[in-house]
Design a protein around this motif. Structure first.
Motif, mmCIF file in Angstrom:
data_model
loop_
_atom_site.group_PDB
_atom_site.id
_atom_site.type_symbol
_atom_site.label_atom_id
_atom_site.label_comp_id
_atom_site.label_asym_id
_atom_site.label_seq_id
_atom_site.Cartn_x
_atom_site.Cartn_y
_atom_site.Cartn_z
ATOM 1 N N LEU A 1 0.852 -1.189 0.000
ATOM 2 C CA LEU A 1 0.000 0.000 0.000
ATOM 3 C C LEU A 1 0.885 1.235 0.000
ATOM 4 C CD1 LEU A 1 -2.625 -1.103 2.685
ATOM 5 C CD2 LEU A 1 -2.982 -0.946 0.202
ATOM 6 N N GLY A 2 0.374 2.308 -0.631
ATOM 7 C CA GLY A 2 1.171 3.527 -0.730
ATOM 8 C C GLY A 2 0.430 4.741 -0.219
ATOM 9 N N GLU A 3 0.787 5.901 -0.760
ATOM 10 C CA GLU A 3 0.258 7.157 -0.233
ATOM 11 C C GLU A 3 -1.252 7.295 -0.390
ATOM 12 O OE1 GLU A 3 2.469 10.425 -1.772
ATOM 13 O OE2 GLU A 3 4.305 9.877 -0.701
ATOM 14 N N GLU A 4 -1.823 6.495 -1.283
ATOM 15 C CA GLU A 4 -3.272 6.569 -1.487
ATOM 16 C C GLU A 4 -4.050 6.277 -0.204
ATOM 17 O OE1 GLU A 4 -1.291 4.212 -2.480
ATOM 18 O OE2 GLU A 4 -2.151 2.262 -1.990
ATOM 19 N N VAL A 5 -3.393 5.559 0.697
ATOM 20 C CA VAL A 5 -4.035 5.193 1.957
ATOM 21 C C VAL A 5 -4.522 6.434 2.712
ATOM 22 C CG1 VAL A 5 -3.595 4.224 4.257
ATOM 23 C CG2 VAL A 5 -2.765 3.036 2.216
ATOM 24 N N ALA A 6 -3.688 7.461 2.714
ATOM 25 C CA ALA A 6 -3.981 8.633 3.548
ATOM 26 C C ALA A 6 -5.331 9.249 3.193
ATOM 27 C CB ALA A 6 -2.862 9.655 3.436
ATOM 28 N N ASP A 7 -5.549 9.528 1.909
ATOM 29 C CA ASP A 7 -6.830 10.122 1.504
ATOM 30 C C ASP A 7 -7.990 9.181 1.808
ATOM 31 O OD1 ASP A 7 -5.631 12.396 0.653
ATOM 32 O OD2 ASP A 7 -5.739 11.942 -1.495
ATOM 33 N N ALA A 8 -7.811 7.908 1.489
ATOM 34 C CA ALA A 8 -8.909 6.951 1.647
ATOM 35 C C ALA A 8 -9.326 6.830 3.110
ATOM 36 C CB ALA A 8 -8.486 5.584 1.104
ATOM 37 N N ILE A 9 -8.344 6.771 3.996
ATOM 38 C CA ILE A 9 -8.671 6.571 5.416
ATOM 39 C C ILE A 9 -9.240 7.849 6.041
ATOM 40 C CG2 ILE A 9 -7.693 6.010 7.691
ATOM 41 C CD1 ILE A 9 -8.067 3.660 5.640
ATOM 42 N N VAL A 10 -8.688 8.970 5.640
ATOM 43 C CA VAL A 10 -9.220 10.228 6.179
ATOM 44 C C VAL A 10 -10.673 10.416 5.757
ATOM 45 C CG1 VAL A 10 -9.045 12.741 5.971
ATOM 46 C CG2 VAL A 10 -7.029 11.387 6.569
ATOM 47 N N THR A 11 -10.994 10.009 4.548
ATOM 48 C CA THR A 11 -12.391 10.057 4.105
ATOM 49 C C THR A 11 -13.278 9.222 5.020
ATOM 50 O OG1 THR A 11 -11.673 10.358 1.828
ATOM 51 C CG2 THR A 11 -13.944 9.589 2.162
ATOM 52 N N GLN A 12 -12.802 8.050 5.359
ATOM 53 C CA GLN A 12 -13.557 7.172 6.264
ATOM 54 C C GLN A 12 -13.704 7.787 7.657
ATOM 55 O OE1 GLN A 12 -15.172 4.501 4.522
ATOM 56 N NE2 GLN A 12 -14.328 3.096 6.043
ATOM 57 N N LEU A 13 -12.575 8.323 8.159
ATOM 58 C CA LEU A 13 -12.619 8.945 9.493
ATOM 59 C C LEU A 13 -13.653 10.065 9.519
ATOM 60 C CD1 LEU A 13 -8.796 9.127 10.313
ATOM 61 C CD2 LEU A 13 -10.487 7.761 11.552
ATOM 62 N N GLU A 14 -13.652 10.859 8.467
ATOM 63 C CA GLU A 14 -14.594 11.973 8.402
ATOM 64 C C GLU A 14 -16.032 11.447 8.380
ATOM 65 O OE1 GLU A 14 -13.799 14.631 5.178
ATOM 66 O OE2 GLU A 14 -14.805 16.296 6.216
ATOM 67 N N ARG A 15 -16.233 10.389 7.608
ATOM 68 C CA ARG A 15 -17.578 9.815 7.486
ATOM 69 C C ARG A 15 -18.094 9.324 8.834
ATOM 70 N NH1 ARG A 15 -20.135 4.950 5.451
ATOM 71 N NH2 ARG A 15 -18.209 3.772 5.217
ATOM 72 N N HIS A 16 -17.163 8.832 9.671
ATOM 73 C CA HIS A 16 -17.573 8.304 10.970
ATOM 74 C C HIS A 16 -17.446 9.323 12.102
ATOM 75 C CE1 HIS A 16 -16.793 4.128 9.117
ATOM 76 N NE2 HIS A 16 -18.091 4.344 9.165
ATOM 77 N N GLY A 17 -17.187 10.568 11.741
ATOM 78 C CA GLY A 17 -17.128 11.613 12.770
ATOM 79 C C GLY A 17 -15.860 11.591 13.607
ATOM 80 N N MET A 18 -14.827 10.909 13.125
ATOM 81 C CA MET A 18 -13.572 10.771 13.881
ATOM 82 C C MET A 18 -12.627 11.927 13.516
ATOM 83 S SD MET A 18 -13.964 7.911 15.564
ATOM 84 C CE MET A 18 -15.026 6.457 15.509
ATOM 85 N N THR A 19 -13.094 13.142 13.781
ATOM 86 C CA THR A 19 -12.344 14.315 13.332
ATOM 87 C C THR A 19 -11.449 14.896 14.415
ATOM 88 O OG1 THR A 19 -14.226 15.676 13.971
ATOM 89 C CG2 THR A 19 -14.149 14.919 11.692
#
Lengths: 384, 384
Positions: A345-363
């Motif tokens: 896995l590479g840098e793409e992880v960062a955007d993908a996971i932050v999107t998930q965190l935001e979706r779950h209110g983990m801000t």
């Protein structure tokens, strides 16, 4: 020390041959559903021991609870419970099976849509009694009231907790670890270690007992972790790892102290999106969480450096860097990778996971709610 | 590690203002008997806090439970419970009040002669529910199922234990320690320290978690003990002592390890015959028990020397002597005498106490049952 309320009612039966105590630990008039995972218990003798212990009980079984137990599979078990009127759940497995069984125990008594327990925090008013035969020391789920269940259709991995699903008893026989794959032993050691760190590596509140208990678990896991992976690991090594993992998340060391859990929140999203084992995600995130939060965690990192890692802390900045490095090296010592690139896995992880965190209110994660999405993004990028 | 079964169901409510939680911790339809000791709770505000918290409850009170609670006094409370149909006991006090309340809770439901519970180990089949407001950290009785009651007519001091008298909850507010006499603080620190030693200083069974937890308690008590006696002791110091004392005897550190309790058995007899405070007897006996058993306890004394006392153990014989000496000096540091002569007692003690030990069948004490009456006699003589 912070104010706290704490109890842990789970009766632990620890040691060799303790599976036989099932016969007296489960009410004789109970109708027991034995729930397990992929069938390894049929190869290592645990299933046979359970059968023998339940010879005087009425019981049936449900298998197929997967790692990161899915809502969909759990609901199949709930249907079976309702159809055949089971009134006691016996989880035989590791954290995933136990977490799944907690949800099954609650969902079987829930009026309404059980998914709401996870998605909306719907209140659980009753649950079937639950017992545990632990086969994999790792999550501490065998003596706490927490559960994490995944929805494979929506990529959600969500927690719930209620004292109603606290196991009545848990059987911990270190001999069940003898046939565990190394990957699962590695996961268990890392999981227990990071659970301890989430409750320890925050900021000091002069809670000397809790700090020293946590340090005792970290020291023990660092000593015994590498040994438990050896082919000739002893019963004593297994016993120390098993008891450490239970104590790491039974509520005791976290009572009266601030807690972090930021590493877990990020890690849960990584598992949900990329399917890495839970502990694999923790080993990747924790060192970078420590680095990102090294000022906020300064005093406790130095205490950890001194008391656990036995580092010279006379030059604090150097000691902090060494503490982070040695934490990562400990993970390597138990054969655990610590980078996303180890899983292609590479840098793409960062955007993908932050999107998930935001979706779950983990801000705003961590003990100070200071780990913003921007910081989580940086932690993830630096973990590649 | 030895096999064990362990649970601790007592709900701990720890911290400032926690006495107010009584209102929700006791069932609203309960008829509560509030039991306390000599009345200090009326001077330090605890009684008023309890009254306020119970304002919506039906309750009465019984006072006069003495240090080393007597069977005779407890039976007066039992008569009151039966006469007025109390169905919940709230102990407000230290270990003596709590131990007394455990006996009251069991005796009130006992068919037959309640003295048999203590003298003959008669089985307890039911007990009234018990809650605790702790006013003196020391014995751990607030979250265990043990009790010791004295018969003043016969000079017996006898224990009993049953899960039925495990407190449902215990309120631990460190502020209640503010007005405690120094003698009681001293007793509490020493009692908790020796409780830990009884479960730690035996022989190694490779129980790394239990050992490190015990060491954490010993270190904390050694650090905080002298501080808690200061007039300007902080809330945090009190909190650490209070939590250490509870953890020292709630069953956790003793699960899976050999235990000694020889010092306690001898000490109980000293209290029964000469009326010394419980902790005073422990501080006298323990250093001589360590010396007498220094070969049997060799490995653990050296571990204690190294990890707790930070002694150089490269010359083991010297380290062992130093460890015993430093233990005695620690007692002095919390203003606790360590010799019979400090209480105007001489060599006559040895014969008198050995007679008592023999009468109670205590002819082989300690983790190896190796402390014969002859050895107990020598321990006592050397403690003069």
């Amino acid at each position: 020390m912070l104010n706290f309320s704490f109890a842990n009612s789970t009766q632990i039966h620890f040691g060799e041959q303790q599976i036989s105590t099932l016969s007296s630990n489960i009410p004789t008039d109970a109708k027991v559903l034995v729930v397990y995972g992929g069938g390894s218990i049929k190869k290592n003798g645990v299933y046979d021991q359970v059968c023998e212990a339940l010879s005087a009980h009425s019981w049936g079984e449900f298998s197929g609870i997967e790692p990161n137990p899915s809502y969909q599979t759990c609901m199949q078990a709930v249907e079976l419970v309702k159809r055949d009127n089971y009134d006691f759940i016996l989880a035989v497995g590791g954290g995933s099976v136990i977490d799944g069984c907690k949800f099954i125990a609650a969902a079987a008594c829930f009026e309404g849509e059980p998914w709401d327990i996870l998605a909306k925090g719907a209140e659980v008013n009753s649950a079937l009694p639950l017992g545990v035969v632990l086969t994999l020391p790792a999550t501490g789920s065998e003596s706490n009231s927490f559960s994490v269940v995944s929805n494979k259709e929506t990529n959600d991995k969500l927690p719930f907790a209620t004292p109603l699903v606290q196991p009545k008893f848990a059987v911990l026989d270190p001999n069940v670890m003898t046939t565990l794959p190394k990957r699962q032993l590695t996961n268990g050691v890392v999981d227990a270690f990071v659970h301890t760190m989430e409750q320890y590596l925050t900021y000091p509140v002069d809670a000397k007992v809790q700090d020293r208990f946590a340090e005792g678990l970290l020291l023990t896991l660092m000593e015994e972790g590498p040994k438990v992976l050896a082919d000739d690991a002893s019963y004593e090594v297994r016993a120390n790892v098993m008891w450490s993992a239970t104590m790491a998340l039974n509520g005791l060391i976290g009572a009266g102290v601030p807690q972090d859990w930021g590493t877990h929140m990020i890690g849960h999203e990584v598992t949900a999106v990329y399917g890495l084992d839970h502990a694999q995600t923790l080993a990747i995130v924790l060192p970078r969480m420590m680095a990102e939060q090294k000022e906020a965690k300064r005093e406790k990192i130095l205490q950890y450096a001194q008391r656990v890692l036995k580092l010279d802390v006379s030059k604090p900045e150097i000691a902090i860097e060494q503490a982070i490095e040695k934490t990562e090296l400990f993970f390597h010592s138990v054969q655990m990778p610590t980078r996303f690139r180890d899983y292609q896995l590479g840098e793409e992880v960062a955007d993908a996971i932050v999107t998930q965190l935001e979706r779950h209110g983990m801000t705003a994660l961590g003990e100070h709610q200071a780990v913003t999405l921007e910081k989580s993004h940086r932690i993830l990028l630096q973990s590649v």
